[in-house]
Design an enzyme around this catalytic site. Structure first.
Site, PDB file in Angstrom:
ATOM      1  N   TYR A  72      -6.282   6.826   4.095  1.00  0.00           N
ATOM      2  CA  TYR A  72      -6.358   5.780   3.077  1.00  0.00           C
ATOM      3  C   TYR A  72      -5.576   4.533   3.515  1.00  0.00           C
ATOM      4  CZ  TYR A  72      -5.476   2.799  -0.778  1.00  0.00           C
ATOM      5  OH  TYR A  72      -5.366   1.665  -1.526  1.00  0.00           O
TER       6      TYR A  72
ATOM      7  N   ASP B 211      -9.907   6.185  -2.362  1.00  0.00           N
ATOM      8  CA  ASP B 211      -8.776   6.730  -3.117  1.00  0.00           C
ATOM      9  C   ASP B 211      -9.327   7.335  -4.413  1.00  0.00           C
ATOM     10  OD1 ASP B 211      -9.446   4.550  -4.650  1.00  0.00           O
ATOM     11  OD2 ASP B 211      -7.377   3.896  -4.959  1.00  0.00           O
TER      12      ASP B 211
ATOM     13  N   GLU C 248       0.826  -1.212   0.000  1.00  0.00           N
ATOM     14  CA  GLU C 248       0.000   0.000   0.000  1.00  0.00           C
ATOM     15  C   GLU C 248       0.857   1.257   0.000  1.00  0.00           C
ATOM     16  OE1 GLU C 248      -3.017   0.409  -0.670  1.00  0.00           O
ATOM     17  OE2 GLU C 248      -3.619  -1.682  -0.661  1.00  0.00           O
TER      18      GLU C 248
END
Ligand code: SF4
Length: 352
Positions: free
Chosen positions: A120, A138, A37
């Site tokens: 996020y 996102d 991520e």
């Protein structure tokens, strides 16, 4: 219309069959999911894959990464850019090693306090690794969700993110990780920014923008324009009759309006000398300063009084210039900033 009960099934069924193979999708290790991520922020999947492999081979555990020198970590990041991501991640992992027995915390409130973890990353890692009910919002999700709901809210606003998170909450009560990834995958493969593949879309029957024909107009993202500041020098120049030199603007901005001769600071002395055909120094101190605000621009104007008297013959032939009697100010079109100068001059003249 979005039908909540069947929408989730439709998107998950599509995702199960159509998702791309990615190495971090083959693991449930939260540390690996977190690495992916962080790497995926601002970087495309195909670029990240090689880096992910190299990074996880060199630093296979939280302990390995926490003990590594920062220089070496950055070496393994070289080429991915945005190095603060790597530095913050390294610091966060050292904190996990020290304070959380080397285990990624599965409490979102604890996790989000770690260095570099924003809303996020928190939602992505917590939902994908631990299936906690947090929706990821996102760029892909902003686009897909705006279109599905035909929602013209400005996605650059925090309030829109909050509203989208709230609206998505019911969908992540179960299978949060799968649902979040399905939404992002749909945005990456089908509901793309340009020319989305609506005819192949598994959730087309739920999509209001498709039904309304507004797909290309969404999502809305209003860019904040940073106001530019321009420093200007403005000159009060008098002739032997006590009249003031004014000039009609030729530039696009305030075109045709009248002003006291005004130039950008860096070139003002040179332009003033060219105008007057004399070697005149800009005084050390302005008599006052003022601001003129435009939508995308601010002028910071320093107003100088030129002491030398200029002959009134100097500009008679050039229609761009005039000698102004203060009593005639209403015959000319001045912007607000110039009216302030005129008011000042009237006041000064009344003192005499
Ligand atoms: Fe996006 Fe088109 Fe699918 Fe709507 S129908 S979600 S606009 S791809």
């Amino acid at each position: 219309m979005l039908q909540p009960d069947t929408f989730k099934d439709d998107i998950l069924n599509w995702f199960k069959i159509n998702q791309r193979e990615m190495p971090w999708r083959e693991t449930t290790n939260p540390y690996y999911i977190w690495i992916s991520e962080v790497m995926l922020q601002q970087t495309q999947v195909k670029t990240v894959i090689d880096y992910y492999h190299r990074f996880t081979e060199r630093f296979p555990t939280i302990e390995d990464l926490s003990m590594a020198e920062q220089d070496e970590v950055l070496k393994y990041w070289e080429g991915l850019g945005y190095y603060s991501r790597a530095r913050n991640f390294h610091t966060a992992i050292q904190e996990v090693a020290e304070s959380y027995h080397g285990k990624v915390p599965d409490n979102p409130e604890v996790f989000e306090k770690l260095k570099g973890v924003g809303p996020y990353t928190k939602a992505a890692v917590m939902s994908i690794a631990f299936d906690l009910p947090l929706p990821t919002v996102d760029g892909n999700v902003f686009r897909v969700w705006s279109r599905l709901n035909n929602d013209f809210s400005d996605t650059a606003k925090q309030s829109t993110r909050k509203a989208f998170e709230n609206e998505l909450m019911p969908y992540v009560e179960t299978e949060a990780g799968q649902f979040n990834q399905a939404m992002m995958e749909l945005g990456a493969l089908i509901c793309t920014p340009k020319s989305p593949l609506c005819l192949l879309c598994p959730v087309q029957s739920h999509c209001e923008a498709f039904q309304e024909g507004t797909v290309e107009k969404l999502p809305v993202k209003i860019k904040k324009v940073k106001k530019k500041t321009v420093h200007q020098d403005c000159f009060i120049i008098q002739n032997e009759k006590g009249e003031y030199l004014i000039e009609q603007r030729q530039a696009k901005l305030l075109n045709g309006m009248w002003e006291f001769p005004m130039y950008e600071q860096e070139e003002s002395e040179q332009k003033l000398n060219a105008l007057l055909d004399e070697n005149i120094e800009v005084p050390d101190k302005p008599i006052f300063q003022l601001k003129h605000q435009f939508t995308h621009l601010t002028w910071n104007i320093k107003v100088y009084e030129i002491k030398e008297e200029i002959s009134s013959d100097h500009f008679t032939l050039n229609s761009q210039f005039r000698w102004l009697k203060l009593s005639e100010r209403n015959q000319f079109n001045f912007p607000a900033s110039m009216h302030k100068i005129l008011d000042y001059l009237e006041k000064e003249n009344n003192k005499d």
